[in-house]
Write a protein that holds these residues in place. Structure first.
Motif, PDB file in Angstrom:
ATOM      1  N   PRO A 391       0.832  -1.213   0.000  1.00 40.88           N
ATOM      2  CA  PRO A 391       0.000   0.000   0.000  1.00 40.88           C
ATOM      3  C   PRO A 391       0.858   1.251   0.000  1.00 40.88           C
ATOM      4  N   GLU A 392       0.262   2.348  -0.433  1.00 39.57           N
ATOM      5  CA  GLU A 392       0.960   3.620  -0.528  1.00 39.57           C
ATOM      6  C   GLU A 392       1.630   3.975   0.796  1.00 39.57           C
ATOM      7  N   GLY A 393       2.889   4.401   0.700  1.00 42.13           N
ATOM      8  CA  GLY A 393       3.612   4.836   1.887  1.00 42.13           C
ATOM      9  C   GLY A 393       4.498   3.773   2.492  1.00 42.13           C
ATOM     10  N   HIS A 394       4.297   2.505   2.111  1.00 44.10           N
ATOM     11  CA  HIS A 394       5.113   1.424   2.659  1.00 44.10           C
ATOM     12  C   HIS A 394       6.379   1.252   1.814  1.00 44.10           C
ATOM     13  N   ALA A 395       7.529   1.353   2.439  1.00 46.40           N
ATOM     14  CA  ALA A 395       8.793   1.073   1.766  1.00 46.40           C
ATOM     15  C   ALA A 395       9.066  -0.419   1.823  1.00 46.40           C
ATOM     16  N   GLU A 396       9.561  -0.959   0.733  1.00 51.05           N
ATOM     17  CA  GLU A 396       9.763  -2.403   0.635  1.00 51.05           C
ATOM     18  C   GLU A 396      10.738  -2.924   1.687  1.00 51.05           C
ATOM     19  N   GLU A 397      11.888  -2.275   1.806  1.00 50.91           N
ATOM     20  CA  GLU A 397      12.899  -2.730   2.755  1.00 50.91           C
ATOM     21  C   GLU A 397      12.376  -2.676   4.184  1.00 50.91           C
ATOM     22  N   GLY A 398      11.669  -1.590   4.513  1.00 46.29           N
ATOM     23  CA  GLY A 398      11.112  -1.468   5.854  1.00 46.29           C
ATOM     24  C   GLY A 398      10.051  -2.511   6.134  1.00 46.29           C
ATOM     25  N   PHE A 399       9.216  -2.805   5.134  1.00 42.89           N
ATOM     26  CA  PHE A 399       8.149  -3.794   5.308  1.00 42.89           C
ATOM     27  C   PHE A 399       8.751  -5.182   5.556  1.00 42.89           C
ATOM     28  N   VAL A 400       9.763  -5.547   4.755  1.00 44.93           N
ATOM     29  CA  VAL A 400      10.410  -6.851   4.927  1.00 44.93           C
ATOM     30  C   VAL A 400      11.078  -6.937   6.300  1.00 44.93           C
ATOM     31  N   SER A 401      11.714  -5.840   6.736  1.00 49.85           N
ATOM     32  CA  SER A 401      12.380  -5.829   8.045  1.00 49.85           C
ATOM     33  C   SER A 401      11.374  -5.945   9.189  1.00 49.85           C
ATOM     34  N   GLN A 402      10.264  -5.224   9.085  1.00 54.50           N
ATOM     35  CA  GLN A 402       9.234  -5.303  10.119  1.00 54.50           C
ATOM     36  C   GLN A 402       8.640  -6.701  10.185  1.00 54.50           C
ATOM     37  N   ALA A 403       8.412  -7.303   9.025  1.00 55.74           N
ATOM     38  CA  ALA A 403       7.881  -8.669   8.999  1.00 55.74           C
ATOM     39  C   ALA A 403       8.855  -9.636   9.665  1.00 55.74           C
ATOM     40  N   ARG A 404      10.134  -9.447   9.394  1.00 52.28           N
ATOM     41  CA  ARG A 404      11.143 -10.334   9.985  1.00 52.28           C
ATOM     42  C   ARG A 404      11.165 -10.175  11.501  1.00 52.28           C
ATOM     43  N   LEU A 405      11.040  -8.947  11.997  1.00 50.24           N
ATOM     44  CA  LEU A 405      11.014  -8.725  13.440  1.00 50.24           C
ATOM     45  C   LEU A 405       9.792  -9.375  14.084  1.00 50.24           C
ATOM     46  N   ARG A 406       8.709  -9.474  13.313  1.00 50.18           N
ATOM     47  CA  ARG A 406       7.492 -10.105  13.829  1.00 50.18           C
ATOM     48  C   ARG A 406       7.496 -11.604  13.580  1.00 50.18           C
ATOM     49  N   GLY A 407       8.612 -12.138  13.064  1.00 56.11           N
ATOM     50  CA  GLY A 407       8.752 -13.582  12.925  1.00 56.11           C
ATOM     51  C   GLY A 407       8.355 -14.158  11.591  1.00 56.11           C
ATOM     52  N   VAL A 408       8.297 -13.327  10.530  1.00 59.38           N
ATOM     53  CA  VAL A 408       7.900 -13.822   9.211  1.00 59.38           C
ATOM     54  C   VAL A 408       8.936 -13.392   8.169  1.00 59.38           C
ATOM     55  N   ALA A 409       9.443 -14.342   7.403  1.00 49.22           N
ATOM     56  CA  ALA A 409      10.391 -14.045   6.332  1.00 49.22           C
ATOM     57  C   ALA A 409       9.669 -14.064   4.990  1.00 49.22           C
ATOM     58  N   ILE A 410       9.890 -13.034   4.184  1.00 50.49           N
ATOM     59  CA  ILE A 410       9.288 -12.928   2.853  1.00 50.49           C
ATOM     60  C   ILE A 410      10.355 -12.444   1.879  1.00 50.49           C
ATOM     61  N   ALA A 411      10.081 -12.558   0.592  1.00 52.25           N
ATOM     62  CA  ALA A 411      11.039 -12.166  -0.433  1.00 52.25           C
ATOM     63  C   ALA A 411      10.727 -10.759  -0.928  1.00 52.25           C
ATOM     64  N   PRO A 412      11.695  -9.839  -0.893  1.00 50.21           N
ATOM     65  CA  PRO A 412      11.457  -8.487  -1.411  1.00 50.21           C
ATOM     66  C   PRO A 412      11.265  -8.498  -2.916  1.00 50.21           C
ATOM     67  N   GLY A 413      10.333  -7.706  -3.380  1.00 53.89           N
ATOM     68  CA  GLY A 413      10.051  -7.666  -4.812  1.00 53.89           C
ATOM     69  C   GLY A 413      11.216  -7.199  -5.646  1.00 53.89           C
ATOM     70  N   SER A 414      12.084  -6.372  -5.070  1.00 55.27           N
ATOM     71  CA  SER A 414      13.218  -5.849  -5.828  1.00 55.27           C
ATOM     72  C   SER A 414      14.166  -6.953  -6.284  1.00 55.27           C
ATOM     73  N   SER A 415      14.120  -8.111  -5.647  1.00 56.11           N
ATOM     74  CA  SER A 415      14.968  -9.231  -6.065  1.00 56.11           C
ATOM     75  C   SER A 415      14.605  -9.729  -7.457  1.00 56.11           C
ATOM     76  N   PHE A 416      13.417  -9.403  -7.924  1.00 57.74           N
ATOM     77  CA  PHE A 416      12.933  -9.892  -9.212  1.00 57.74           C
ATOM     78  C   PHE A 416      12.894  -8.790 -10.272  1.00 57.74           C
ATOM     79  N   ARG A 417      13.327  -7.591  -9.892  1.00 55.38           N
ATOM     80  CA  ARG A 417      13.229  -6.425 -10.782  1.00 55.38           C
ATOM     81  C   ARG A 417      14.395  -6.409 -11.754  1.00 55.38           C
ATOM     82  N   THR A 418      14.109  -6.212 -13.028  1.00 52.43           N
ATOM     83  CA  THR A 418      15.160  -6.149 -14.043  1.00 52.43           C
ATOM     84  C   THR A 418      15.298  -4.762 -14.663  1.00 52.43           C
ATOM     85  N   CYS A 419      14.421  -3.830 -14.307  1.00 58.24           N
ATOM     86  CA  CYS A 419      14.565  -2.443 -14.746  1.00 58.24           C
ATOM     87  C   CYS A 419      13.923  -1.547 -13.700  1.00 58.24           C
ATOM     88  N   ASP A 420      14.259  -0.272 -13.730  1.00 53.48           N
ATOM     89  CA  ASP A 420      13.823   0.647 -12.681  1.00 53.48           C
ATOM     90  C   ASP A 420      12.561   1.432 -13.030  1.00 53.48           C
TER      91      ASP A 420
END
Length: 461
Positions: A391-420
């Motif tokens: 959702p608007e306002g959520h940074a990808e890195e921050g969202f993944v980090s917050q999820a990890r702190l809450r005990g959930v590991a997920i894959a950041p979308g930027s790992s699949f990005r081939t152009c900006d």
């Protein structure tokens, strides 16, 4: 272009290697930043009073080291990476973490029992060729016949002579890229593509060009324009649900992309590792352009992860190249695992596990639909994952980090990005990598994070 020039007085024999070393040091010292366009071969040769062949060999050496990329029609560019790209998944599961980062099929005791039974059968029935031969052609003729039967289930009609047995899809992808695109060539792909494709292209000295996508996959007009503007040697596509956005490309779009490839005479690499798992899918792109498509599929995502075997089907024009590159990079697939795959295809076990997987995924998707109600996620009934635009306002890195702190590991979308261009932060969430109970818990935490107000992560120091 850069003002830095090699020092002709420092060149030693062999000149090409000495020149390559000078340029490599300049890159390492920051004198040639990432993205810098190097002098054309002939211009540098004239400046240094060297032959064009010497400069070309030096540039080839730098491509081999992964320090520059050569783009036909555009030139040679510095391509440095500050560190190895991190995988989108956790290297191992730690403690009580709910690991939704790695893409896996749903597995239960049934799968372990099937593998144990298969190895028991193998102990009694292992052919001498599989145990004692070094020659792939002595080991795999029977396996290729059975592979052709499996590929028919995938919608492909192909001769056993055009099939290579590989150690899974990654091996198939690597061999396919090596077969159609020499170092320095440009390969087009979707703007959101396979997470190993970016580093793999770099290691092979290829330039990867991410092209715009819509709800139906790669836009044909974008591929056509890229082919007209530069020399594209191949296009890498994932049309059937395994792509990060879980898109099932329509038959019309597949045909349109095949026609663009035919018009510009480029190769197509089609990654279709879910194969017959996806119900009601159109024919593979390889069926629309069989003369130029290298088709990759495997068993690890649809049966059992330990069944690391796959098939690479190639048209006649690439059969020799595929065979040669497979020999130098893998020699041959593991015969004992190939024996199990061949038996499972022949006796129906493979398809039974595929059908079981469909049922298990239906349950997982029902859980995701319930927990993610109201969130704009993307999925397909047979996808192993969901794609969640943040959702608007959520940074990808921050969202993944917050999820990890809450005990959930997920894959950041930027790992699949081939152009900006036109990038929107997102995450990929695996549905099959844990138990149903843990999945529900993990999805609940992610839904809570996505629905809440974004807040920067504060670390105590």
């Amino acid at each position: 272009m850069t003002n830095w020039r090699p020092d002709i007085s420092q060149l030693r024999r062999p000149a090409y290697l000495s020149l390559a070393e000078q340029i490599a040091r300049a890159i390492q010292e920051g004198l040639l930043p990432n993205g810098t366009r190097l002098l054309p071969h002939r211009k540098l040769a004239d400046d240094l009073k060297l032959s064009v062949q010497t400069v070309s060999r030096a540039y080839d050496e730098l491509i081999r080291r992964g320090l520059i990329s050569g783009e036909i029609g555009r030139g040679s560019f510095v391509q440095t990476r500050p560190k190895e790209p991190e995988p989108p998944y956790l290297p191992e599961r730690l403690g009580e973490l709910v690991d939704l980062s790695i893409l896996k099929p749903v597995c239960e005791q049934l799968h372990l029992e099937r593998m144990r039974e298969a190895f028991g059968w193998l102990a009694e029935n292992l052919p001498s060729s599989s145990a004692l031969s070094f020659r792939p052609n002595m080991v795999f003729p029977r396996h290729r016949v059975v592979a052709a039967e499996w590929l028919a289930r995938c919608g492909l009609d192909i001769s056993p002579l055009n099939i290579s047995i590989t150690n899974g899809a990654t091996s198939g992808m690597t061999v396919a890229l090596m077969s159609v695109a020499p170092p320095g060539a440009t390969v087009a792909t979707e703007a959101i593509s396979h997470h190993t494709l970016v580093p793999l292209s770099s290691y092979l000295g290829l330039h990867l060009e991410g092209l715009p996508i819509d709800h139906d996959g790669m836009i044909p007009a974008a591929l056509d324009e890229a082919c007209r503007k530069g020399v594209i040697r191949a296009v890498f596509l994932q049309p059937s649900v395994i792509n990060p956005t879980a898109t099932l490309m329509s038959a019309e779009r597949r045909q349109a992309l095949a026609e663009v490839a035919q018009r510009h005479d480029i190769a197509i690499i089609e990654n279709d590792i879910l194969g017959p798992l996806v119900e009601g899918r159109p024919a593979p792109i390889a069926a629309y352009a069989p003369e130029r498509t290298l088709y990759v599929t495997s068993f690890t995502k649809i049966t059992v992860p330990g069944l690391r075997i796959g098939y690479l089907a190639a048209p006649d024009r690439y059969v020799a190249a595929v065979a040669n590159r497979h020999l130098v990079s893998n020699w041959m697939a593991t015969p004992s695992i190939a024996e199990i795959a061949t038996r499972w295809v022949s006796d129906g076990t493979a398809m039974d596990l595929v059908n079981w997987q469909r049922g298990a995924l239906a349950v997982r998707h029902a859980i995701a639909e319930e927990v993610f109600a109201g969130l704009p996620y993307h999925a397909h009934p047979q996808s192993l994952h969901v794609w969640l635009p943040l959702p608007e306002g959520h940074a990808e890195e921050g969202f993944v980090s917050q999820a990890r702190l809450r005990g959930v590991a997920i894959a950041p979308g930027s790992s699949f990005r081939t152009c900006d261009q036109h990038w929107h932060p997102a995450v990929r969430i695996s549905l099959g990598s844990t138990t149903e109970r843990e999945l529900r818990t993990g999805l609940g935490i992610l839904a809570s994070l996505a629905s809440g107000n974004p807040e920067a992560l504060l670390l105590a120091i």
